[in-house]
Design a protein around this motif. Structure first.
Motif, short mmCIF file in Angstrom:
data_model
loop_
_atom_site.label_atom_id
_atom_site.label_comp_id
_atom_site.label_asym_id
_atom_site.label_seq_id
_atom_site.Cartn_x
_atom_site.Cartn_y
_atom_site.Cartn_z
N UNK A 180 -97.92 69.58 -19.98
CA UNK A 180 -98.04 69.99 -18.74
C UNK A 180 -99.14 69.20 -18.01
N UNK A 181 -99.83 68.37 -18.47
CA UNK A 181 -100.80 67.64 -17.68
C UNK A 181 -100.97 66.10 -18.02
N UNK A 182 -99.57 65.76 -18.45
CA UNK A 182 -99.54 64.28 -18.61
C UNK A 182 -98.19 63.72 -18.71
N UNK A 183 -97.97 62.70 -18.03
CA UNK A 183 -96.50 62.15 -17.81
C UNK A 183 -96.65 60.68 -18.63
N UNK A 184 -95.58 60.35 -19.27
CA UNK A 184 -95.35 59.19 -20.02
C UNK A 184 -94.49 58.29 -18.95
N UNK A 185 -94.94 57.16 -18.42
CA UNK A 185 -94.54 56.27 -17.36
C UNK A 185 -94.10 54.91 -17.98
N UNK A 186 -92.99 54.51 -17.55
CA UNK A 186 -92.55 52.88 -17.98
C UNK A 186 -92.36 52.19 -16.52
N UNK A 187 -92.83 51.10 -16.38
CA UNK A 187 -92.30 50.53 -15.07
C UNK A 187 -91.94 48.94 -15.57
N UNK A 188 -90.79 48.61 -14.99
CA UNK A 188 -90.36 47.16 -15.42
C UNK A 188 -90.40 46.52 -14.29
N UNK A 189 -90.86 45.27 -13.94
CA UNK A 189 -91.01 44.39 -12.93
C UNK A 189 -90.11 43.03 -13.04
N UNK A 190 -89.06 42.91 -12.25
CA UNK A 190 -88.41 41.47 -12.55
C UNK A 190 -88.39 40.83 -11.17
N UNK A 191 -89.10 39.49 -11.26
CA UNK A 191 -89.28 38.79 -10.09
C UNK A 191 -88.18 37.60 -9.82
N UNK A 192 -87.28 37.37 -9.10
CA UNK A 192 -86.37 36.54 -8.81
C UNK A 192 -87.26 35.40 -8.22
N UNK A 193 -86.21 34.01 -8.38
CA UNK A 193 -86.92 33.01 -7.67
C UNK A 193 -87.13 32.87 -6.16
N UNK A 194 -86.31 33.85 -5.61
CA UNK A 194 -86.55 33.62 -4.12
C UNK A 194 -87.85 34.43 -3.59
N UNK A 195 -88.55 34.93 -4.62
CA UNK A 195 -89.95 35.69 -4.20
C UNK A 195 -91.00 34.55 -4.32
N UNK A 196 -91.66 34.28 -3.38
CA UNK A 196 -92.62 33.29 -3.03
C UNK A 196 -94.00 33.92 -3.82
N UNK A 197 -94.59 33.02 -4.65
CA UNK A 197 -95.73 33.38 -5.37
C UNK A 197 -96.98 32.94 -4.56
N UNK A 198 -98.31 33.63 -4.62
CA UNK A 198 -99.48 32.98 -4.34
C UNK A 198 -100.70 33.43 -5.38
N UNK A 199 -100.21 34.07 -6.55
CA UNK A 199 -101.35 34.23 -7.29
C UNK A 199 -100.65 35.50 -8.33
#
Length: 244
Positions: free
Chosen positions: A161-180
């Motif tokens: 009742x007091x905790x969630x198990x969370x999973x997050x997956x991030x995928x970054x395509x080439x079109x996204x410009x990176x700065x750090x």
């Protein structure tokens, strides 16, 4: 993405901020079934029950989250109640110094105009507007929806009742410009909250709030050269938060 069991209102969004700008998601379908024209945009409303001009912005965000008025765009909202109004006659029960610090960080790192105000809405971590200005908010949402985004998928399950198990997956395509590097920020929000305000500029009013941020936590970092990152974590929740 909404709640699991009776634990919390929902894991509302995973936000990737920084080099990847911002991308957010609920629990997504398989990539092959996604509509590529469907964009997800994060709207962070910095607000306060002590601010007389904030209720109109709260109302606008609530209406937009319910109606999703921009075709092809899903708006994910977070109501972040700042604490700097608390000294002026009313303590906002949803306020946090962490939200005030987040707003200041946006000003220092993104907007750089030395202007902290409420109601301010920040769209995808890179655009801002007065939160009650529907035309300006719509323009920002449309501009943000056109930008390339990382794909962020969130799944969660309550193991107590007091905790969630969370999973997050991030995928970054080439079109996204990176700065750090970029932070993966997980928000838990609660809807349907209202307060009868007993003092300050809104004294005597009953205020209703959408997507109130109950927690906002950095759970991982995406490296500047990474194309994918998965983060799993346990998130504490309060049994006083109403599930939806």
């Amino acid at each position: 993405m909404r709640t699991y069991g009776r634990t919390a209102s929902g894991v509302a969004a995973a936000i990737v901020v920084g080099a990847i700008a911002v991308s957010a998601a609920r629990q997504d379908p398989a990539p092959s079934t996604r509509n590529p024209s469907h964009a997800i945009v994060v709207a962070e409303l910095f607000t306060s029950e002590g601010c007389s001009s904030c209720p109109a912005a709260d109302d606008l965000l609530r209406e937009w989250l319910a109606s999703q008025p921009v075709p092809g765009v899903e708006i994910v909202g977070l109501g972040e109640h700042v604490d700097y109004w608390n000294r002026l006659g009313w303590r906002d029960p949803f306020s946090s110094a962490a939200f005030s610090a987040r707003q200041s960080a946006y000003d220092a790192a993104v907007f750089r105009d030395h202007r902290i105000y409420t109601p301010q809405i920040v769209i995808d971590g890179r655009l801002e507007a007065i939160g009650s200005d529907a035309s300006a908010v719509r323009r920002a949402v449309i501009d943000a929806a056109r930008a390339p985004k990382a794909s962020v998928a969130v799944s969660a399950a309550a193991d107590s009742p007091e905790r969630l198990q969370v999973r997050v997956r991030v995928q970054v395509p080439p079109a996204v410009v990176r700065h750090g590097t970029a932070d993966v920020v997980l928000a838990i929000t609660e809807d349907g909250l209202a307060t009868r305000v007993g003092g300050g500029e809104n004294g005597g009013r009953t205020l209703r709030h959408p997507a109130v941020a109950r927690s906002l936590t950095t759970i991982g970092i995406v490296a500047a050269d990474a194309t994918e990152r998965t983060v799993a974590t346990a998130m504490p929740v309060s049994t006083t938060w109403a599930a939806s």
